[in-house]
Enzyme design. Sequence first.
Site, short mmCIF file in Angstrom:
data_model
loop_
_atom_site.label_atom_id
_atom_site.label_comp_id
_atom_site.label_asym_id
_atom_site.label_seq_id
_atom_site.Cartn_x
_atom_site.Cartn_y
_atom_site.Cartn_z
N GLU A 1 38.90 47.02 29.90
CA GLU A 1 37.63 47.74 30.05
C GLU A 1 36.59 47.01 30.91
O GLU A 1 35.84 47.60 31.67
CB GLU A 1 37.00 47.99 28.66
CG GLU A 1 37.71 49.03 27.83
CD GLU A 1 38.81 48.42 26.97
OE1 GLU A 1 39.14 47.25 27.20
OE2 GLU A 1 39.34 49.12 26.10
N VAL B 1 44.27 52.39 24.85
CA VAL B 1 42.99 51.68 24.92
C VAL B 1 43.24 50.17 25.02
O VAL B 1 42.56 49.45 25.76
CB VAL B 1 42.10 52.02 23.71
CG1 VAL B 1 40.88 51.11 23.66
CG2 VAL B 1 41.66 53.47 23.79
N ALA B 2 44.25 49.69 24.27
CA ALA B 2 44.57 48.26 24.30
C ALA B 2 45.01 47.81 25.69
O ALA B 2 44.76 46.67 26.10
CB ALA B 2 45.68 47.96 23.29
N ASP C 1 27.56 43.85 70.10
CA ASP C 1 28.52 43.44 69.07
C ASP C 1 28.59 44.41 67.89
O ASP C 1 29.53 44.36 67.10
CB ASP C 1 28.16 42.06 68.52
CG ASP C 1 28.20 40.98 69.59
OD1 ASP C 1 29.15 41.00 70.38
OD2 ASP C 1 27.28 40.16 69.65
N ASP D 1 37.61 38.80 25.17
CA ASP D 1 38.19 38.80 26.52
C ASP D 1 37.12 38.56 27.58
O ASP D 1 37.30 37.78 28.51
CB ASP D 1 38.88 40.14 26.83
CG ASP D 1 40.29 40.18 26.28
OD1 ASP D 1 40.67 39.23 25.58
OD2 ASP D 1 40.99 41.17 26.54
N ASN E 1 39.05 43.11 23.18
CA ASN E 1 38.92 43.42 24.61
C ASN E 1 37.51 43.23 25.14
O ASN E 1 37.29 42.68 26.23
CB ASN E 1 39.36 44.86 24.88
CG ASN E 1 40.87 44.99 24.97
OD1 ASN E 1 41.60 44.04 24.75
ND2 ASN E 1 41.34 46.18 25.29
N ASP F 1 25.76 38.60 67.64
CA ASP F 1 24.31 38.68 67.45
C ASP F 1 23.64 39.76 68.29
O ASP F 1 22.47 40.03 68.13
CB ASP F 1 23.65 37.33 67.77
CG ASP F 1 23.86 36.91 69.23
OD1 ASP F 1 24.67 37.56 69.93
OD2 ASP F 1 23.22 35.94 69.67
N ILE G 1 43.99 49.00 28.58
CA ILE G 1 42.95 49.13 29.61
C ILE G 1 42.02 47.92 29.58
O ILE G 1 41.39 47.65 28.57
CB ILE G 1 42.11 50.40 29.39
CG1 ILE G 1 42.99 51.65 29.49
CG2 ILE G 1 40.97 50.48 30.39
CD1 ILE G 1 42.28 52.92 29.07
N ASP H 1 31.69 36.03 69.00
CA ASP H 1 30.93 36.14 70.24
C ASP H 1 30.59 34.73 70.70
O ASP H 1 30.48 33.81 69.89
CB ASP H 1 29.64 36.93 69.95
CG ASP H 1 28.78 37.08 71.18
OD1 ASP H 1 29.32 37.38 72.25
OD2 ASP H 1 27.55 36.90 71.07
#
Length: 887
Positions: A288, A283-284, A622, A715, A711, A618, A286, A330
Amino acid sequence: MAKKPPYALSSQEVLQEEQTQLTGLSKETAQTRLAENGPNELAQAEKKSMLARFLDQFKDFMIIVLLAAALIAGFLLSEWADAGIILAVVLLNALFGVFQESKAEEAIDALKEMSTPNAHVRRGDQVLTIPSSQLVLGDIVLLEAGDVVPADLRLVESANLKIEESALTGESVPVDKTTAPLDTDDVGIGDRTNMAFMNSNITYGRGVGVVVATGMKTEVGRIAGMINAAEETTTPLQENLKSLGKTLTVMILVIAVIVFAVGIWRNAASLPEMFLTAVSLAVAAIPEGLPAIVTIILALGTQKMAKRHALVRKLPAVETLGSTDIIASDKTGTLTQNKMTVEKVYYDGQLNNASDGIHGGNPLMTIMNFANDTQVQDDGKLLGDPTETALVAYGKTQSFDLDQALADEPRIDEVPFDSERKLMSTLHRRADGKILVTTKGAPDELLKRVTELATGDHAAPMSDSERDAILKANKDMATQALRVLGMAYKVIDKVPEPVNSETIENNLIFAGLVGMIDPERPEAEAAVAEAKSAGIRPMMITGDHRDTAEAIAVRLGIIDQGDDDAVITGAELDQQSDEEFAKNVGKYSVYARVAPEHKVRIVNAWQKKGKVVAMTGDGVNDAPALKAADIGIGMGITGTEVSKGASDMVLADDNFATIVVAVEEGRKVFSNIQKAIQYLLSANLGEVLTLFMMTMLGWDILAPVHILWINLVTDTFPAIALGVEPTEPGIMNQKPRGRKSNFFSGGVGPAVIWQGILEGLLTLGVYWFAITYPVHSGQAAMHADALTMAYATLGLIQLFHAFNVKSIHQSLFTVGAFRNKAFNWAILASFVLLAVTILVPGFNGLFHVTTLDWHQWLTVLSAGVTMIVLVEIVKIFERARRKRRGL
């Protein structure tokens, strides 16, 4: 023997081929053919249901990892609040993705809406108005000015017919149509002068055509099929996130298994406890909030780009622009104004800029306005052929009062334009009763009918040298890709009988030449230069003629004067195999007279070389290339709904320069995503290293709630705030990253590793210091304090480290520590949320922490400051190394 295309057949052969006649099909035959071939409509690709789109959002590798983390946090760790937060992030990300996709597939709908609702046809010798969807092969369709062509037609009658096909072919001026068969079976769509294509516009004259293709078999239908068949390209951002997710997952599983195995081997804890420890470590590792943070940074980028007239339809397009190697543009309406403009005038033996005006009483201004069928509406808007409206518009800029001039000398008769003689004439009654004849047309045809030359308001017989000078001026303007028209006049006593070319267009007095062009946008040249300085290669892809395309490209700086080898036509491109073209694609910067499939082929050739391609356009023609490109850029004002529907981004001001502005914003967005990833991953690596070493050393281990709180709170806010960091200087002087770069390019990968290790070592150092020099006596209190200080250090050191990642290589004091107000508030909020868990009574038990005294807080703060000092020292050596290598 191969079947001849309709344009290679005579009118009678086409009627026989389609088993019809000029009086039209019978109603019964039409009904039978409609049942056999289906309605004249464009097929639509099968659309995904909303549920299918929603489920597609969960196929991303990182999302699967996050779902696993949520299940682990909830069912194994009983951290239901944290599991709920992770699931909420995943759900919001999925809903946002569905919302974006629901707006993305509008191209074919727009094509269908463009189709003309009704058509005028002959059936059973009667003229009927029917829904265009009911048209069948062999129907005889009547056309006149203002109509939209309802199907692909082979013209069998044409009276001064002109059709505007720029949305399909890219040609900026209407095409004169004829009925004669073309003597080759391999004619480009822009040169099929006896064909009328579905969804093009009749601007002048009238005609009759036989339906030779309906629905998906029309040229527009082929484009629709190409749009349907085009595979969705994955952006560099999507590829990088996918790669990152896989890499992280493998690393997480390996580390978790190692920790679990070592813990069991050392008898550090029971099997269930070690399993939970391994899960905590996973878990640490990842990040999240990463998908949500990337989405938020992209969304903030779209808001900034919208303020600068670049409207993003698909979020990843923001970042893709920053990695663009090629901008394939174009010409008509994108690099140019899609508006014919008078640029040069030749009179009295001199070639002049149009802006200098016409002096000396020369009748040139009167002729160009009189021999003209432009309609001036009450609001001043000009309606008619673009070439003729350009002449009237020029008269307005020179203060020529057309209404008063026509009131003084009203038009009384005319000899209409004819595509064979390439002239038109008008007759005007003067105040003295005499008749003024004004004639305009192709210079070479006009000179055949001229006997005198006007100099000022006088005329004298034309000499051979004067005729040669006129022809030279015509050639000089033509080589500059100007569309040149000659002007002549004469005054006669009375209107002859009959009024026709033979009686009117003879013994004329030559007045001068007018050179017109669809001019480049004023800002386009500077934008091309800036793109080149940013390492981006601008290219022009157009349906216009080679000379016109080359001249505009030279004027814009896309190619140099005389660089003919850099220009290629669609016909020449057809002669090269895919293998040959792949070898030669780097030679060409201008593609002229190309069809829609050519544009897709060009985009694909560059993509196979690993280049990130942006395509602007345009027109309907195209749309397939816009969809095939890494980023399709449509025009908001002049663009068709088809092109906008196939695009990833739309320019609200149709300004080519806005693309360069958007590229700069895209580069900034990627740089800021890199900073967020560097911050998150170095923080997570520090957490993993801390837990790993704690397990190896037999120390107490940080609880899952500690890691998840850091986290998801301390974070996330700084990472989002890093997404709005100001642009670092010199970002547009760097080369494009291209497709091969990733989030770890440019020194980010090594920085994540050594900075993550540094975070872990400092945290472990604080834990060791707390155990070695305890404030409280007793093993339980000592270890509780040490764990609390490690938790506080790990959280606080990340907040200090957020300042470090404001720039990968530059010093914090150079980029400015407090320039970003959002960042300042994010750091403050994260610090408060971290401190609350330790300082506010009642949270201690929930977070398994103790109250620290000022000595312990000083130790924690010292570790955070040390993180900045050490990173700054390393950056000094890094900058010196890069300078030696010339980076």
